[in-house]
Design a protein around this motif. Sequence first.
Motif, PDB file in Angstrom:
ATOM      1  N   ALA A  26       0.830  -1.217   0.000  1.00 23.49           N
ATOM      2  CA  ALA A  26       0.000   0.000   0.000  1.00 23.49           C
ATOM      3  C   ALA A  26       0.856   1.257   0.000  1.00 23.49           C
ATOM      4  O   ALA A  26       0.391   2.321  -0.379  1.00 23.49           O
ATOM      5  N   ARG A  27       2.114   1.128   0.469  1.00 25.88           N
ATOM      6  CA  ARG A  27       2.962   2.321   0.554  1.00 25.88           C
ATOM      7  C   ARG A  27       4.181   2.213  -0.354  1.00 25.88           C
ATOM      8  O   ARG A  27       5.060   3.075  -0.317  1.00 25.88           O
ATOM      9  N   GLU A  54      13.519   9.491   6.730  1.00 22.23           N
ATOM     10  CA  GLU A  54      12.637   9.573   7.898  1.00 22.23           C
ATOM     11  C   GLU A  54      11.381   8.711   7.713  1.00 22.23           C
ATOM     12  O   GLU A  54      10.985   7.948   8.600  1.00 22.23           O
ATOM     13  N   THR A  55      10.781   8.828   6.547  1.00 21.79           N
ATOM     14  CA  THR A  55       9.580   8.045   6.249  1.00 21.79           C
ATOM     15  C   THR A  55       9.905   6.554   6.190  1.00 21.79           C
ATOM     16  O   THR A  55       9.156   5.727   6.733  1.00 21.79           O
ATOM     17  N   SER A  69      10.302   5.131   9.698  1.00 24.07           N
ATOM     18  CA  SER A  69       9.058   4.948  10.454  1.00 24.07           C
ATOM     19  C   SER A  69       8.265   3.748   9.904  1.00 24.07           C
ATOM     20  O   SER A  69       7.702   2.958  10.665  1.00 24.07           O
ATOM     21  N   TYR A  70       8.249   3.569   8.592  1.00 21.71           N
ATOM     22  CA  TYR A  70       7.578   2.385   8.016  1.00 21.71           C
ATOM     23  C   TYR A  70       8.281   1.089   8.459  1.00 21.71           C
ATOM     24  O   TYR A  70       7.635   0.094   8.768  1.00 21.71           O
ATOM     25  N   GLU A 122       7.325   0.043  11.991  1.00 21.43           N
ATOM     26  CA  GLU A 122       5.957  -0.507  11.997  1.00 21.43           C
ATOM     27  C   GLU A 122       5.926  -1.930  11.431  1.00 21.43           C
ATOM     28  O   GLU A 122       5.250  -2.810  11.963  1.00 21.43           O
ATOM     29  N   LYS A 173      -4.140  -4.033   7.246  1.00 24.21           N
ATOM     30  CA  LYS A 173      -3.896  -2.592   7.193  1.00 24.21           C
ATOM     31  C   LYS A 173      -3.069  -2.195   8.397  1.00 24.21           C
ATOM     32  O   LYS A 173      -3.467  -2.463   9.520  1.00 24.21           O
ATOM     33  N   ALA A 223       4.077  10.343   0.580  1.00 24.11           N
ATOM     34  CA  ALA A 223       4.588   9.180   1.328  1.00 24.11           C
ATOM     35  C   ALA A 223       3.922   7.887   0.854  1.00 24.11           C
ATOM     36  O   ALA A 223       4.471   6.813   1.054  1.00 24.11           O
ATOM     37  N   ARG A 224       2.729   8.001   0.249  1.00 25.17           N
ATOM     38  CA  ARG A 224       2.021   6.794  -0.160  1.00 25.17           C
ATOM     39  C   ARG A 224       1.839   6.732  -1.669  1.00 25.17           C
ATOM     40  O   ARG A 224       1.172   5.848  -2.192  1.00 25.17           O
ATOM     41  N   LYS A 248      -2.638   0.810  -7.020  1.00 26.60           N
ATOM     42  CA  LYS A 248      -3.208   0.214  -5.807  1.00 26.60           C
ATOM     43  C   LYS A 248      -4.690  -0.105  -5.940  1.00 26.60           C
ATOM     44  O   LYS A 248      -5.346   0.312  -6.887  1.00 26.60           O
ATOM     45  N   THR A 287      -8.029   0.654  -0.960  1.00 29.32           N
ATOM     46  CA  THR A 287      -6.947   1.462  -0.387  1.00 29.32           C
ATOM     47  C   THR A 287      -7.042   2.921  -0.833  1.00 29.32           C
ATOM     48  O   THR A 287      -6.896   3.838  -0.030  1.00 29.32           O
ATOM     49  N   TYR A 334      -7.498   6.256   1.629  1.00 26.52           N
ATOM     50  CA  TYR A 334      -6.560   7.385   1.585  1.00 26.52           C
ATOM     51  C   TYR A 334      -7.289   8.695   1.223  1.00 26.52           C
ATOM     52  O   TYR A 334      -7.010   9.755   1.794  1.00 26.52           O
ATOM     53  N   ASP A 350       5.595  13.438   2.535  1.00 25.92           N
ATOM     54  CA  ASP A 350       7.024  13.112   2.504  1.00 25.92           C
ATOM     55  C   ASP A 350       7.730  14.163   1.655  1.00 25.92           C
ATOM     56  O   ASP A 350       7.158  14.649   0.679  1.00 25.92           O
TER      57      ASP A 350
END
Lengths: 261, 261
Positions: free
Chosen positions: A34-35, A44-45, A48-49, A52, A260, B34-35, B41, B45, B49, B237
């Motif tokens: 999804a990302r 940074e992003t 953080s991903y 998680e 999710k 960021a996504r 997708k 999803t 978003y 991002d």
Amino acid sequence: MIGVFDSGIGGLTVVRSLMERLSGYDIVYFGDTARTPYGTKSAETVISYSLENIEFLLKNGAKIVVMACNTASSVASHRVAETFDIPIFEVVTPATKQAVNRSGNLAVGVIGTRATIKSGIYEKKIKALKPAAKVYSVACPLLVPLVEEGWLKKPETMMIIKKYLHPLRVRQIDTLILGCTHYPLLKDQIQRKIGKKVIIIDSSIAVAEKVKSFLDTHPEVDHLLGKKDEFRLFVSDITEQFEKTARITLKRKVFLEHIKL
Amino acid sequence: MIGVFDSGIGGLTVVRSLMERLSGYDIVYFGDTARTPYGTKSAETVISYSLENIEFLLKNGAKIVVMACNTASSVASHRVAETFDIPIFEVVTPATKQAVNRSGNLAVGVIGTRATIKSGIYEKKIKALKPAAKVYSVACPLLVPLVEEGWLKKPETMMIIKKYLHPLRVRQIDTLILGCTHYPLLKDQIQRKIGKKVIIIDSSIAVAEKVKSFLDTHPEVDHLLGKKDEFRLFVSDITEQFEKTARITLKRKVFLEHIKL
């Protein structure tokens, strides 16, 4: 279980290598589809991903974790090591060691995503082992979408590979690190454009060998891992394309579970 | 303010069109960098978003919202309209109307991301207006990464455009909808490959004209919107690439504010 995560499904090339070397070990995979992609995003992003994703794998039974994503390995390894108290493997160090051991003239090429190349991590690690080594790095951001589209053998893909590799040919490298888990699917095409004599280091194979040798020498960790040939494949988004690529990469039936984060 | 969101920075082409037609209106933009991308997708999803993005814009002063992303417009419009009680504009309907009005032979081509084309929304909307129309759609998933890399004029890009447009040339379309906000940056190249006589419909211009005519006829809504030429640009991002593309697209200095949804 052995936990494995990647920004998407490219990391299944690592799962394939693990299955070949550690037959029967239980594996839980998380692909952050999804990302995806991580390779064009900020450090940074990606950090953080990554945190998680590892939390998720731990909740689902992982006792050791492989970061199958070169981008995450490049920018998030330190933060991940500080945060979690289990063995965590990344794909950069094993590939670096193989490259240094196998290179004759110590002129090493590295290809990867924009984020991986910008981090400079391969160059740093190679020079830490061999200060005299010459490292030439090229970001190849279009190769991931080309692989994801399945355009593996199209003339446009060959032209783009040739263009990306041109500066490395000029430098007469003798070893090339595939610094992205998508690239093994283009290995033959890359070999053709870089020249037959260049040794190609596949980071997905290097990390699987590293995990195997770690478990051989750490029976107390090996003991924690199930060996019932269980394989769970979680993704944060499901599309037809992902299912198809997963099946082709692993050469077996797959069942994608959607979660999710 | 006028709220605008997109999966990334492609939607700044819509901001540019709004600024040209509604000079001085305050605009708040959110790019979900960021996504990004949304186009590969699943609908589920993209809907989730889109709802989050609109919530964010409302919290930051938006009184009307433009969904600048074709993928979100294609798959999330209904759910968004059910959920929020303000005027929300999407990019599909205005482009469809322009295409139908300007096409002579009613043979219309549509290009977009995989998700947009799979939704079939352009075809449905065109046929609702003109049941006799013939609609030919082609997914062009590699054009977004090519634009994001800035490979606008490379021979590889021209070859890929030619390959994607080939089935549309064969069908002798006279009108082509650019069903993705990234594509206007390739408009000249697309015009060259599809042929000079084909009318190209730019969905970013069509939606800006729609917003303008709505505000002209709804003074009670227009009254709510600030006109101090304020522009806020939020992204989830930040990378150098985004800043550069934002500056080039808007032809003005930009200041990116980073938020995490």
